[in-house]
Design a protein around this motif. Sequence first.
Motif, PDB file in Angstrom:
ATOM      1  N   LYS A 186       0.638  -1.192  -0.124  1.00  0.00           N
ATOM      2  CA  LYS A 186       0.144   0.151  -0.021  1.00  0.00           C
ATOM      3  C   LYS A 186       1.005   1.282   0.138  1.00  0.00           C
ATOM      4  O   LYS A 186       0.314   2.399   0.155  1.00  0.00           O
ATOM      5  N   SER A 187       2.253   1.089  -0.147  1.00  0.00           N
ATOM      6  CA  SER A 187       3.112   2.272  -0.116  1.00  0.00           C
ATOM      7  C   SER A 187       2.905   3.298   1.270  1.00  0.00           C
ATOM      8  O   SER A 187       2.860   4.386   0.992  1.00  0.00           O
ATOM      9  N   ILE A 188       2.760   2.384   2.448  1.00  0.00           N
ATOM     10  CA  ILE A 188       2.877   3.403   3.687  1.00  0.00           C
ATOM     11  C   ILE A 188       4.089   3.167   4.285  1.00  0.00           C
ATOM     12  O   ILE A 188       4.593   2.134   4.448  1.00  0.00           O
ATOM     13  N   ASP A 189       4.428   4.415   4.693  1.00  0.00           N
ATOM     14  CA  ASP A 189       5.774   4.499   5.386  1.00  0.00           C
ATOM     15  C   ASP A 189       5.563   3.863   6.594  1.00  0.00           C
ATOM     16  O   ASP A 189       4.483   3.946   7.664  1.00  0.00           O
ATOM     17  N   ILE A 190       6.887   3.459   7.204  1.00  0.00           N
ATOM     18  CA  ILE A 190       6.861   2.794   8.643  1.00  0.00           C
ATOM     19  C   ILE A 190       7.654   3.758   9.515  1.00  0.00           C
ATOM     20  O   ILE A 190       8.875   3.914   9.155  1.00  0.00           O
ATOM     21  N   LYS A 208       2.290  11.856   5.035  1.00  0.00           N
ATOM     22  CA  LYS A 208       2.044  10.974   3.926  1.00  0.00           C
ATOM     23  C   LYS A 208       1.253   9.773   4.578  1.00  0.00           C
ATOM     24  O   LYS A 208       1.079   9.559   5.678  1.00  0.00           O
ATOM     25  N   ALA A 209       0.860   8.672   3.604  1.00  0.00           N
ATOM     26  CA  ALA A 209       0.267   7.509   4.236  1.00  0.00           C
ATOM     27  C   ALA A 209       1.437   6.959   5.456  1.00  0.00           C
ATOM     28  O   ALA A 209       2.730   6.619   5.165  1.00  0.00           O
ATOM     29  N   THR A 210       1.025   6.787   6.638  1.00  0.00           N
ATOM     30  CA  THR A 210       2.081   6.464   7.948  1.00  0.00           C
ATOM     31  C   THR A 210       1.379   5.390   8.750  1.00  0.00           C
ATOM     32  O   THR A 210       0.629   5.266   8.863  1.00  0.00           O
ATOM     33  N   ALA A 211       2.349   4.395   9.035  1.00  0.00           N
ATOM     34  CA  ALA A 211       2.429   3.366  10.220  1.00  0.00           C
ATOM     35  C   ALA A 211       3.213   3.870  11.466  1.00  0.00           C
ATOM     36  O   ALA A 211       4.373   3.680  11.064  1.00  0.00           O
ATOM     37  N   ILE A 212       2.729   4.121  12.488  1.00  0.00           N
ATOM     38  CA  ILE A 212       3.387   4.369  13.738  1.00  0.00           C
ATOM     39  C   ILE A 212       3.622   2.934  14.402  1.00  0.00           C
ATOM     40  O   ILE A 212       2.329   2.344  14.897  1.00  0.00           O
TER      41      ILE A 212
END
Length: 265
Positions: A186-190, A208-212
């Motif tokens: 999904k091109s989500i930054d980690i 941006k699309a982000t995962a914490i």
Amino acid sequence: MKEITSIQNAYIKNLLKLQEKSRERKKQGLFLIEGKREISLAIEANYEFDTILFDSDLISEQKVLTLFDSTINYIKISREVYQKLAYRDSTEGLIAVAKSKDFSLKNIQFSNNYPLILIAESIEKPGNIGALLRTADAAKLDAVFIANPKGDLYNTNIIRSSVGCLFTNQVATGSSKEIIDFLREKSIDIYSATLQNSNEYYKEDYKKATAIVVGTEATGLSEIWRTEATQNINIPMQGKIDSMNVSVAAAIVIFEAKRQRGFKI
């Protein structure tokens, strides 16, 4: 309407098994929800109900029938039975037996192109999971992923400590690798919260699309999250310890991300 007055009743004994044993919840596809607020949130989340049990001394039969679909099974229970099943006295005499949902990653849908996601790896304490779900609800996150879960999310203590926020969040579980693959697809930054090779959390861009990603206080995140992260982040601390409660740490970073996205704190 059926009435049960004995805690020795076979059906009540089965409900106690559902409360206490993850294996039984998975086998039967059922779990218990206690309290009007929690049950109302499950209704909004389109959970199906198998049975509603109520103590008529605490809530009237008429009131119960107005709250739920007429096709649901209703059982009137005695105060003794209610007290055996209830974890707390302030839940208005209402207990629901609900049908489990599938917490698969394939069911996750995002309503925008820049989702903000919380990922918690290997969190064991139900109270911490509940607090994380409450934080996610407060921030209106797009999803919460539990990586390498240590138990099932329908644990009564998780539902109670989350104040029903298990039902207000979009939730999925999976292995760390499965979740990382999903994020990459999904091109989500980690952004992994860890001390190793990390920058201060407030220096990063979360618009941006982000995962914490957060881990346990005792061992932190596993290596895969540290090596696969877009960036490792830390929360600077001035005291003598180098860690804080996982839900507190998650909240700090999440609300920085929300601030960057225009949420006024």
